[in-house]
Design a protein around this motif. Structure first.
Motif: not given
Length: 301
Positions: A171-194
Motif C-alpha cells: 500500500g501507499i500513504k499518498d501525500c505526493g500532491g500529484d493526482m495523476a500519479k494517485t489515479r495511476a496507482l488506483i487504476a493499477d490496483g496492486r497497491l491500496q492507496v490511502l
C-alpha cells in the motif's frame, strides 16, 4: 509497559482500507504520557477507527529515541483492543533502517509505514534499493509513505509501480500532491492507496482510493468513520454532506504546524496536556479558541 514478542513470521496481507488514525504522542513534563496515550487509543477504538499508526510525523517520532518509540508502540498495541497497528519508520541510514524493520517485525504489527530517506535526496534507483531492502528485512507488510515536502525527494510513478511488484509492499500513504500519479496507482490496483493529506480524503476515495491515514480522525472521530464508510459504499451525496461539515475542522487543524493545533484541541477536552517537544510548538491561543468553538458546534445534536 507490556512487551509483545513473537517469532518473525510471514503474515497474511491485511486489508488496509478504512480510516486509520496517525496518532499523536502525549507528553507530561517532557516524558511520554503512557496513560493518556492508552486512554486515547481505547477511545478511538471505541469510536470505530480501523487501526492506528503510531510514531509518524503526527506522533513527533523524530523527537523520540528508539526506546521511547518501542514503548509507545507497546502501549498502543496493548490498548488497541485487537485493532491493527502500523508502525512508522523513517531515517536515511539503510543499515539502521533494515535492522529496525527486523526488530519491529517481532511485534504483532499489521505493517510498517516507511518513508523515503529524508535529507539525502537519492535517485529513483536509490529509492528502489531503500524500499526493497527494508521490505526484504521486514516480515510484515510495508506501506510506502510518499511525502516529498518532508523528505525532499519525490517518488516517481514508475518507481511506485515497480515497488508494487514486491510481495510485501502492499500500500501507499499518498501525500505526493500529484493526482495523476494517485489515479495511476488506483487504476493499477496492486497497491491500496490511502490518502495522507486529510483535505484529500473525499477526492481520493471518490476516485477509488482505499481509505485514509488521518491525523484529523482524533477529532469528531465518529463523523470521520461515517464519512469513510459512506465513501467506501459509493454513497457520494451523503458523504459530501458529511465532508462539508468536517472540512472546516480539517483546515483549522492544519492552519499551524501539525500536531500543535490537534494537541491544543485534545488538551482542551482533557485528553492530554498541551505539550510538544521542541522545536515543535504549541498552537496559538487564537487558533485554539477557534478549534474549540468549531468542535462544540459539530458536537451539537
Amino acid at each position: 509497559m507490556p512487551q509483545h514478542q513473537q517469532q518473525p513470521t510471514t503474515a497474511p496481507t491485511p486489508d488496509f482500507s478504512g480510516l486509520w488514525v496517525a496518532l499523536v504522542t502525549p507528553f507530561r513534563d517532557g516524558a511520554v504520557d503512557h496513560p493518556a496515550l492508552a486512554a486515547l487509543t481505547r477511545r478511538l477504538a471505541d469510536d470505530g477507527v480501523t487501526g492506528f499508526v503510531p510514531c509518524g510525523s503526527t506522533g513527533e517520532a523524530a523527537a523520540l529515541d528508539e526506546d521511547e518509540q518501542l514503548a509507545v508502540l507497546d502501549t498502543v498495541l496493548e490498548a488497541a483492543g485487537g485493532r491493527p497497528v502500523v508502525m512508522g519508520v523513517s531515517g536515511y541510514h539503510l543499515g539502521k533502517a533494515t535492522a529496525w524493520a527486523r526488530m519491529l517485525s517481532q511485534r504483532p504489527l499489521a505493517g510498517l509505514l516507511v518513508s523515503a530517506p529524508h535529507y539525502v535526496r537519492p535517485s529513483q534507483a536509490g529509492l528502489l534499493e531503500w524500499f526493497r531492502a527494508i521490505a526484504d528485512a521486514s516480515t510484515v507488510p510495508v506501506l510506502v509513505y510518499d511525502i516529498p515536502y518532508r523528505t525532499g525527494v519525490t517518488i516517481a510513478r514508475d518507481t511506485l509501480l515497480a515497488l508494487a511488484a514486491h510481495p510485501r509492499i502492499r500500500g501507499i500513504k499518498d501525500c505526493g500532491g500529484d493526482m495523476a500519479k494517485t489515479r495511476a496507482l488506483i487504476a493499477d490496483g496492486r497497491l491500496q492507496v490511502l490518502t495522507g493529506e486529510d483535505h484529500q480524503i473525499f477526492g481520493t476515495m471518490a476516485e477509488g482510493g482505499a481509505g485514509a491515514i488521518a491525523a484529523s480522525g482524533h477529532i469528531q472521530t465518529q463523523r470521520f468513520v461515517r464519512l469513510v464508510r459512506l465513501l467506501a459504499d459509493n454513497r457520494l451525496a451523503e458523504a459530501r454532506a458529511e465532508w462539508q461539515l468536517l472540512q472546516p475542522m480539517v483546515e483549522l487543524l492544519f492552519a499551524e504546524p501539525n500536531p500543535g493545533p490537534l494537541k491544543a484541541l485534545l488538551a482542551a477536552g482533557g485528553a492530554m496536556r498541551d505539550e510538544l517537544r521542541s522545536p515543535m510548538t504549541r498552537a496559538s491561543d487564537g487558533l485554539r479558541e477557534r478549534l474549540v468553538a468549531l468542535d462544540a458546534r459539530l458536537s451539537r445534536p
